[in-house]
Write a protein that holds these residues in place. Structure first.
Motif, PDB file in Angstrom:
ATOM      1  N   VAL A 138     -31.641  -9.784 -23.948  1.00 13.25           N
ATOM      2  CA  VAL A 138     -32.805 -10.304 -24.656  1.00 13.25           C
ATOM      3  C   VAL A 138     -33.536 -11.246 -23.691  1.00 13.25           C
ATOM      4  CG1 VAL A 138     -33.611 -11.672 -26.614  1.00 13.25           C
ATOM      5  CG2 VAL A 138     -31.645 -10.133 -26.886  1.00 13.25           C
ATOM      6  N   VAL A 139     -34.836 -11.039 -23.527  1.00 12.60           N
ATOM      7  CA  VAL A 139     -35.632 -11.890 -22.644  1.00 12.60           C
ATOM      8  C   VAL A 139     -36.642 -12.674 -23.480  1.00 12.60           C
ATOM      9  CG1 VAL A 139     -37.155 -12.035 -20.639  1.00 12.60           C
ATOM     10  CG2 VAL A 139     -35.386 -10.263 -20.734  1.00 12.60           C
ATOM     11  N   VAL A 140     -36.711 -13.961 -23.228  1.00  9.84           N
ATOM     12  CA  VAL A 140     -37.670 -14.843 -23.886  1.00  9.84           C
ATOM     13  C   VAL A 140     -38.558 -15.456 -22.805  1.00  9.84           C
ATOM     14  CG1 VAL A 140     -37.964 -16.935 -25.298  1.00  9.84           C
ATOM     15  CG2 VAL A 140     -36.017 -15.390 -25.723  1.00  9.84           C
ATOM     16  N   SER A 141     -39.858 -15.486 -23.035  1.00  8.50           N
ATOM     17  CA  SER A 141     -40.745 -16.261 -22.163  1.00  8.50           C
ATOM     18  C   SER A 141     -41.478 -17.277 -23.020  1.00  8.50           C
ATOM     19  CB  SER A 141     -41.735 -15.357 -21.419  1.00  8.50           C
ATOM     20  OG  SER A 141     -42.632 -14.710 -22.315  1.00  8.50           O
ATOM     21  N   LEU A 142     -41.969 -18.332 -22.395  1.00  9.36           N
ATOM     22  CA  LEU A 142     -42.537 -19.440 -23.157  1.00  9.36           C
ATOM     23  C   LEU A 142     -43.757 -20.010 -22.447  1.00  9.36           C
ATOM     24  CD1 LEU A 142     -41.615 -22.477 -21.737  1.00  9.36           C
ATOM     25  CD2 LEU A 142     -39.423 -21.395 -22.206  1.00  9.36           C
ATOM     26  N   ASN A 143     -44.647 -20.574 -23.222  1.00  8.39           N
ATOM     27  CA  ASN A 143     -45.738 -21.386 -22.686  1.00  8.39           C
ATOM     28  C   ASN A 143     -45.327 -22.852 -22.695  1.00  8.39           C
ATOM     29  OD1 ASN A 143     -47.543 -19.319 -22.215  1.00  8.39           O
ATOM     30  ND2 ASN A 143     -48.857 -19.762 -23.964  1.00  8.39           N
ATOM     31  N   TYR A 144     -45.777 -23.588 -21.710  1.00  7.94           N
ATOM     32  CA  TYR A 144     -45.606 -25.038 -21.703  1.00  7.94           C
ATOM     33  C   TYR A 144     -46.871 -25.666 -21.151  1.00  7.94           C
ATOM     34  CZ  TYR A 144     -44.473 -24.452 -16.690  1.00  7.94           C
ATOM     35  OH  TYR A 144     -44.500 -24.132 -15.348  1.00  7.94           O
ATOM     36  N   ARG A 145     -47.114 -26.901 -21.531  1.00  8.07           N
ATOM     37  CA  ARG A 145     -48.322 -27.583 -21.078  1.00  8.07           C
ATOM     38  C   ARG A 145     -48.281 -27.817 -19.565  1.00  8.07           C
ATOM     39  NH1 ARG A 145     -48.223 -32.382 -25.476  1.00  8.07           N
ATOM     40  NH2 ARG A 145     -46.016 -31.760 -25.461  1.00  8.07           N
ATOM     41  N   VAL A 146     -49.395 -27.578 -18.922  1.00  5.83           N
ATOM     42  CA  VAL A 146     -49.515 -27.763 -17.475  1.00  5.83           C
ATOM     43  C   VAL A 146     -50.635 -28.772 -17.199  1.00  5.83           C
ATOM     44  CG1 VAL A 146     -48.637 -25.464 -16.926  1.00  5.83           C
ATOM     45  CG2 VAL A 146     -51.090 -25.776 -17.303  1.00  5.83           C
ATOM     46  N   GLY A 147     -50.768 -29.143 -15.925  1.00  2.00           N
ATOM     47  CA  GLY A 147     -51.855 -30.019 -15.518  1.00  2.00           C
ATOM     48  C   GLY A 147     -51.824 -31.367 -16.223  1.00  2.00           C
ATOM     49  N   PRO A 149     -28.559  -9.079 -35.661  1.00  2.00           N
ATOM     50  CA  PRO A 149     -27.821 -10.335 -35.493  1.00  2.00           C
ATOM     51  C   PRO A 149     -26.393 -10.158 -35.001  1.00  2.00           C
ATOM     52  CG  PRO A 149     -29.015 -10.321 -37.563  1.00  2.00           C
ATOM     53  CD  PRO A 149     -29.114  -8.934 -37.019  1.00  2.00           C
ATOM     54  N   ALA A 150     -25.849  -8.958 -35.136  1.00  2.00           N
ATOM     55  CA  ALA A 150     -24.470  -8.736 -34.690  1.00  2.00           C
ATOM     56  C   ALA A 150     -24.383  -8.356 -33.217  1.00  2.00           C
ATOM     57  CB  ALA A 150     -23.827  -7.630 -35.538  1.00  2.00           C
ATOM     58  N   ALA A 151     -25.540  -8.195 -32.536  1.00  2.00           N
ATOM     59  CA  ALA A 151     -25.525  -7.675 -31.163  1.00  2.00           C
ATOM     60  C   ALA A 151     -25.002  -8.685 -30.149  1.00  2.00           C
ATOM     61  CB  ALA A 151     -26.926  -7.222 -30.775  1.00  2.00           C
ATOM     62  N   HIS A 152     -25.404  -9.941 -30.270  1.00  2.00           N
ATOM     63  CA  HIS A 152     -24.945 -11.012 -29.379  1.00  2.00           C
ATOM     64  C   HIS A 152     -25.130 -10.666 -27.901  1.00  2.00           C
ATOM     65  CE1 HIS A 152     -23.388 -13.258 -32.729  1.00  2.00           C
ATOM     66  NE2 HIS A 152     -22.648 -12.228 -33.123  1.00  2.00           N
ATOM     67  N   ARG A 153     -26.307 -10.221 -27.547  1.00  2.00           N
ATOM     68  CA  ARG A 153     -26.598  -9.920 -26.143  1.00  2.00           C
ATOM     69  C   ARG A 153     -26.884 -11.208 -25.368  1.00  2.00           C
ATOM     70  NH1 ARG A 153     -28.650  -5.353 -28.760  1.00  2.00           N
ATOM     71  NH2 ARG A 153     -28.141  -3.384 -27.698  1.00  2.00           N
ATOM     72  N   PRO A 154     -26.666 -11.184 -24.056  1.00  3.49           N
ATOM     73  CA  PRO A 154     -27.079 -12.335 -23.239  1.00  3.49           C
ATOM     74  C   PRO A 154     -28.580 -12.560 -23.363  1.00  3.49           C
ATOM     75  CG  PRO A 154     -25.670 -10.848 -21.977  1.00  3.49           C
ATOM     76  CD  PRO A 154     -26.015 -10.132 -23.245  1.00  3.49           C
ATOM     77  N   VAL A 155     -28.991 -13.807 -23.223  1.00  3.34           N
ATOM     78  CA  VAL A 155     -30.396 -14.187 -23.366  1.00  3.34           C
ATOM     79  C   VAL A 155     -30.882 -14.779 -22.043  1.00  3.34           C
ATOM     80  CG1 VAL A 155     -32.046 -15.603 -24.646  1.00  3.34           C
ATOM     81  CG2 VAL A 155     -30.008 -14.692 -25.805  1.00  3.34           C
ATOM     82  N   MET A 156     -32.046 -14.331 -21.585  1.00  2.00           N
ATOM     83  CA  MET A 156     -32.655 -14.873 -20.378  1.00  2.00           C
ATOM     84  C   MET A 156     -34.006 -15.472 -20.745  1.00  2.00           C
ATOM     85  SD  MET A 156     -31.674 -11.934 -17.555  1.00  2.00           S
ATOM     86  CE  MET A 156     -32.071 -13.029 -16.172  1.00  2.00           C
ATOM     87  N   VAL A 157     -34.228 -16.742 -20.399  1.00  2.00           N
ATOM     88  CA  VAL A 157     -35.442 -17.460 -20.765  1.00  2.00           C
ATOM     89  C   VAL A 157     -36.258 -17.731 -19.505  1.00  2.00           C
ATOM     90  CG1 VAL A 157     -36.386 -19.521 -21.858  1.00  2.00           C
ATOM     91  CG2 VAL A 157     -34.259 -18.517 -22.736  1.00  2.00           C
ATOM     92  N   THR A 211     -30.276 -15.573 -32.455  1.00  2.51           N
ATOM     93  CA  THR A 211     -29.289 -14.660 -33.041  1.00  2.51           C
ATOM     94  C   THR A 211     -29.978 -13.559 -33.834  1.00  2.51           C
ATOM     95  OG1 THR A 211     -27.612 -16.395 -33.163  1.00  2.51           O
ATOM     96  CG2 THR A 211     -27.308 -14.483 -34.596  1.00  2.51           C
ATOM     97  N   ALA A 212     -31.010 -13.901 -34.586  1.00  2.00           N
ATOM     98  CA  ALA A 212     -31.708 -12.912 -35.411  1.00  2.00           C
ATOM     99  C   ALA A 212     -32.401 -11.851 -34.574  1.00  2.00           C
ATOM    100  CB  ALA A 212     -32.724 -13.610 -36.306  1.00  2.00           C
ATOM    101  N   PHE A 213     -32.664 -12.133 -33.303  1.00  2.00           N
ATOM    102  CA  PHE A 213     -33.309 -11.178 -32.410  1.00  2.00           C
ATOM    103  C   PHE A 213     -32.284 -10.378 -31.593  1.00  2.00           C
ATOM    104  CE2 PHE A 213     -36.377 -14.428 -33.363  1.00  2.00           C
ATOM    105  CZ  PHE A 213     -37.588 -13.763 -33.480  1.00  2.00           C
ATOM    106  N   GLY A 214     -31.013 -10.556 -31.905  1.00  2.00           N
ATOM    107  CA  GLY A 214     -29.962  -9.833 -31.194  1.00  2.00           C
ATOM    108  C   GLY A 214     -29.383 -10.569 -30.020  1.00  2.00           C
ATOM    109  N   GLY A 215     -29.714 -11.857 -29.861  1.00  2.00           N
ATOM    110  CA  GLY A 215     -29.235 -12.631 -28.727  1.00  2.00           C
ATOM    111  C   GLY A 215     -28.081 -13.543 -29.076  1.00  2.00           C
ATOM    112  N   ASP A 216     -27.395 -13.996 -28.041  1.00  2.00           N
ATOM    113  CA  ASP A 216     -26.254 -14.906 -28.188  1.00  2.00           C
ATOM    114  C   ASP A 216     -26.685 -16.299 -27.728  1.00  2.00           C
ATOM    115  OD1 ASP A 216     -23.904 -16.353 -28.092  1.00  2.00           O
ATOM    116  OD2 ASP A 216     -22.795 -14.889 -26.889  1.00  2.00           O
ATOM    117  N   PRO A 217     -26.808 -17.270 -28.629  1.00  2.00           N
ATOM    118  CA  PRO A 217     -27.242 -18.617 -28.220  1.00  2.00           C
ATOM    119  C   PRO A 217     -26.244 -19.324 -27.316  1.00  2.00           C
ATOM    120  CG  PRO A 217     -26.530 -18.617 -30.505  1.00  2.00           C
ATOM    121  CD  PRO A 217     -26.555 -17.177 -30.074  1.00  2.00           C
ATOM    122  N   GLY A 218     -25.033 -18.805 -27.207  1.00  2.00           N
ATOM    123  CA  GLY A 218     -24.044 -19.371 -26.302  1.00  2.00           C
ATOM    124  C   GLY A 218     -24.072 -18.747 -24.921  1.00  2.00           C
TER     125      GLY A 218
END
Length: 516
Positions: free
Chosen positions: A143-152, A106-114, A183-190
């Protein structure tokens, strides 16, 4: 408050556990990273929740193993190597995120890419091998995050009794999950950057214009933005035609009688005959996808170009660009490369070329172009190149900062005939040359040294932008129009597609109308 498990003498060998607001998740260590897969960010959109805005994920007790990707959302038969979507688990927990992190501290505060995947708003899922983000997270220390979203139909059909743009609302819910938990995954929400390609880039552009997404990300990268956003009337008419394929009305009550995994067949049936609707749906018909974001006045109040011109992106830094030969991929997939007739070229020019000059303007601008080249050029410009360029123009006009690029390095696939086609940037960015579309663009797994170098440059520029807001080349201005050209020898120069830019200068990418 989210916290990581305390680190102890066995922490490096023990499976990492992170506590999210909904419960604890256990990931695994892979190649110097910690990876978590299939974490729910919203409740399964089934039963009463089907066709509705995403709802909070239910909490769980104990520790949930986050080793496997969540199931893909219901969708049509795959293309571009995405067949694994049809073979994955058929569960209904589609709305999940995945996290690659150098260290869940949580102290890492790395940039996050979604990451937001593409697929014509009707295909795709975050578990596709081509979207393995290990190289981006490792090389860029992000930190990289990928997500599913509804399609079609589940995500984008405009139905009575349902909010519009449910797929976009899923993306907003995932970004809210990032804000509350990363934050808990080492990312910075800002320090969140959203990035996506094709329909994913169209989604990124839409998020820039959506009030509900405001403040959820600081930076955005849009790779090959499609210019297709439907008007309310067009979207409702297309939904009526989709429902008719199943013998139903375009209502939640009617469509809920068909299971989520069976319903995509209706959209697929309509997509196969959309050309019959050119007189009614105009330019939307040849795209072969009956889905796009809807400018409904509420979820998406105006088009991205209108929003950015009015200053909606003033506080968001933007990278946007396109590939030189976008449409060539679709010609290759349809077996049409080298087979376009003069009659077909004339049809495309008359349907897609802008302004009063129209067809004559393209023939004058490209006097030596073959029918193949004209057919491809006008559709590349209309569908991807000019929408992407205009997004940079709109951002600059509205007082924001944009960095524009064009990928011109040709893929080795197809004997070099594919050029810098659509989706080439995916294997270059992710380094996944032997997966999904990479198999077509880099046949035999042969990756030339210039591709490896360009791939590293992509990741370095994208992650530098996520960290600092500077991808390594000057911001785009409406006077000099400086662009990063990505090739074997990258260079910064004036926008290369000047002939096209001039023809499209006064064109407005408005919501696509219903013609009759």
């Amino acid at each position: 408050m989210t916290t990581a498990e305390p680190r102890g003498p066995m922490a490096d060998s023990a499976p990492p556990v992170v506590r999210t607001r909904a419960g604890a998740v256990r990931g695994c260590r892979e190649g110097g990273l910690t990876v978590f897969r299939g974490i729910p960010f919203a409740a399964p959109p089934v039963g009463e929740a089907r066709f509705q805005a995403p709802r909070p994920a239910p909490a769980w007790d104990g520790i949930r193993d986050a080793y496997a990707f969540g199931p893909p959302p219901p969708q049509e038969a795959a293309f571009l190597g995405r067949g694994d979507a049809q073979d994955a688990s058929p569960g209904d927990d589609w709305l999940t995120v995945n996290v690659w992190t150098p260290d869940p501290d949580p102290a890492a505060h790395r940039p996050v890419m979604v990451w937001i995947y593409g697929g014509a708003y009707k295909l795709g899922h975050a578990g596709s091998p081509g979207y393995d983000a290990r190289h981006i997270a490792h090389d860029g220390d992000v930190v990289v995050v990928s997500l599913n979203y509804r399609v079609g139909i589940e995500g984008f059909a405009h139905l009575d009794g349902a909010p519009a743009n449910r797929g976009l609302l899923d993306q907003v819910a995932a970004l809210e999950w990032v804000r509350d938990n990363i934050t808990a995954f080492g990312g910075d929400p800002g320090q969140v950057t959203v990035f996506g390609e094709s329909a994913g880039a169209g989604s990124v552009a839409a998020l820039l214009a959506m009030p509900s997404a405001s403040g959820l990300f600081r930076r955005a990268i849009a790779q090959s933005v499609p210019g297709t956003y439907f008007s309310d009337a067009l979207a409702r008419d297309i939904a009526t035609a989709i429902a008719a394929e199943a013998g139903l009305r375009p209502t939640v009550a009617d469509l809920s009688t068909v299971g989520p995994r069976a319903l995509p067949a209706a959209g697929e049936a309509l997509g196969a005959k959309m050309l019959q609707y050119v007189g009614r749906w105009g330019q939307a018909a040849p795209t072969m996808t009956p889905f796009s974001p809807v400018v409904d006045g509420e979820v998406l109040p105006v088009t991205p170009w209108q929003a950015l011109t009015a200053g909606a992106g003033r506080d968001v830094e933007l990278v946007v660009g396109h590939n030189r030969d976008e449409f060539r991929l679709f010609l290759a997939m349809g077996g049409q490369l080298g087979n376009i007739t003069e009659e077909q070229a004339r049809w495309a020019l008359r349907l897609f070329a802008p302004g009063e000059a129209g067809e004559d303007g393209y023939r004058a601008a490209f006097p030596d172009a073959s029918p193949d080249e004209l057919f491809e050029r006008v559709q590349t410009d209309w569908l991807f190149a000019m929408p992407s360029h205009h997004l940079a123009e709109a951002q600059a006009t509205g007082g924001g900062r944009a960095h524009l690029y064009e990928l011109t390095w040709p893929a080795p696939g197809g004997g070099g005939a594919l050029g810098a086609c659509h989706a080439l940037d995916i294997p270059l960015l992710f380094g996944t040359f032997a997966a999904d579309v990479g198999l077509m663009l880099f046949p035999g797994g042969e990756v030339p040294p210039e591709a490896e170098a360009l791939s590293a440059r992509f990741r370095a520029s994208w992650t530098a932008f996520a960290r600092t807001g500077d991808p390594g080349w000057p911001a785009y201005g409406t006077q000099e129009r400086l662009v990063q050209v990505l090739d074997a020898e990258p260079q910064v120069r004036a926008y290369p597609e000047e002939a096209s830019r001039r023809m499209w200068e006064e064109y407005e990418f408005a919501p696509m109308p219903l013609l009759a």
